[in-house]
Design a protein around this motif. Sequence first.
Motif, PDB file in Angstrom:
ATOM      1  N   GLY A  50      22.020  12.541 -31.863  1.00 54.34           N
ATOM      2  CA  GLY A  50      22.946  13.894 -31.926  1.00 54.34           C
ATOM      3  C   GLY A  50      22.249  15.132 -30.551  1.00 54.34           C
ATOM      4  N   LEU A  51      21.887  14.401 -29.696  1.00 58.16           N
ATOM      5  CA  LEU A  51      21.257  15.890 -28.642  1.00 58.16           C
ATOM      6  C   LEU A  51      22.382  15.243 -27.498  1.00 58.16           C
ATOM      7  N   ALA A  52      22.987  14.470 -27.933  1.00 58.01           N
ATOM      8  CA  ALA A  52      23.625  14.170 -26.372  1.00 58.01           C
ATOM      9  C   ALA A  52      25.151  13.664 -26.827  1.00 58.01           C
ATOM     10  N   PRO A  53      26.100  13.946 -25.665  1.00 60.88           N
ATOM     11  CA  PRO A  53      27.690  13.048 -26.041  1.00 60.88           C
ATOM     12  C   PRO A  53      27.330  12.006 -25.500  1.00 60.88           C
ATOM     13  N   GLY A  54      28.553  11.124 -26.383  1.00 59.53           N
ATOM     14  CA  GLY A  54      28.598   9.710 -26.521  1.00 59.53           C
ATOM     15  C   GLY A  54      29.321   9.491 -24.933  1.00 59.53           C
ATOM     16  N   ALA A  55      29.383   8.202 -24.406  1.00 61.09           N
ATOM     17  CA  ALA A  55      30.618   8.769 -23.411  1.00 61.09           C
ATOM     18  C   ALA A  55      31.449   8.440 -23.853  1.00 61.09           C
ATOM     19  N   ALA A  74      22.002  11.382 -38.957  1.00 54.38           N
ATOM     20  CA  ALA A  74      20.809  11.736 -38.300  1.00 54.38           C
ATOM     21  C   ALA A  74      19.767  12.703 -38.099  1.00 54.38           C
ATOM     22  N   HIS A  75      19.629  14.140 -38.074  1.00 51.13           N
ATOM     23  CA  HIS A  75      19.361  15.132 -39.270  1.00 51.13           C
ATOM     24  C   HIS A  75      19.183  14.822 -40.138  1.00 51.13           C
ATOM     25  N   TYR A 133      18.423   7.371 -26.830  1.00 54.55           N
ATOM     26  CA  TYR A 133      17.450   8.080 -28.474  1.00 54.55           C
ATOM     27  C   TYR A 133      18.479   9.665 -27.972  1.00 54.55           C
ATOM     28  N   ARG A 134      18.318  10.263 -26.973  1.00 58.28           N
ATOM     29  CA  ARG A 134      19.486  11.449 -27.435  1.00 58.28           C
ATOM     30  C   ARG A 134      20.748  11.435 -28.189  1.00 58.28           C
ATOM     31  N   GLN A 135      21.409  10.973 -27.616  1.00 56.58           N
ATOM     32  CA  GLN A 135      22.806  10.499 -28.416  1.00 56.58           C
ATOM     33  C   GLN A 135      22.686   9.904 -29.518  1.00 56.58           C
TER      34      GLN A 135
END
Length: 310
Positions: free
Chosen positions: A219-224, A141-142, A214-216
Amino acid sequence: MIGTAHTLRHLAAGELDVAYHDLGSSDAPPVVLLHGFPYDVHSFIDVAPELVDAGFRVIVPYLRGHGPTRFLRDDTPRSGQQAALGADLLALLDALKLQTPILAGYDWGGRAACVVAALHPDRVGGLVSVNGYLINDIASAHVPITPEREAGFWYFWYFSTERGRKGLEQNRQEIARVIWRRNSPEWVFTDDDLARAARAFENPDYVDVVIHAYRQRLGLAPGAVANSADESRLASLPAISAPTITLDGTADGNFPATDGSHDAARFTGWREHRHVPHAGHHLPAEAPQAFVDAIVDVATHLDTTSRRHV
């Protein structure tokens, strides 16, 4: 017809009460058409009747966070990650008792189709995917891409901020307009076309689902937690074995057309890659006949292969 109340149905499937159109004969070969973001089921308004006339049963669901589709529980995370989209689609296939339909989609919908085809190959008869293999490689992602393409993905970064969340809440239709123009520079759409699709963005979960998606992805938010096992499997970028036709529009503003070789190793079964002249990212709406032809040709391949093995 898509968009008319008498063809809209609801069905509890997985985490959702799914709103979907079901067209054609119930005993005809099934095709599931899957829309993207920021679009809705009207992407297939010209595709669906052609497929019905060609002898298919056509199912067109609203994705999570869109249109009349709703979560069954208030405490379910409003995840927009790829594993959640795939789980929604698999649950819908189970609820409708569809064993091996053809899945056809673009953008988010194409991603859901690719996820199910990769993780549950026994449940997919064939696949049509705009822009090829759409499973996200979250681990990269980065890794930067070209500045021109980064500019086209401005909304990824916008949505990673609270300013972007508030902007999406306040300007759902106008943000879609900007994305549509960038995605499809040769497509001439009307204000009515946009307003019709934007009604699907009034869903109360739209903003939460889109922002998380988009955040997940960045890599900016965890997944469920419920999707963690599938997301772990997707991290290996599993291959798709279902017979597949991939499509690239030659006028896609964000995904330049390729020869298909960059993701060829991800398709281990029969696969054909096609260019669609003058079509952008919203390919089913811009070039409906090319999309219909791809589905019919996948079905023909399946029929021919089946007869060879009789």
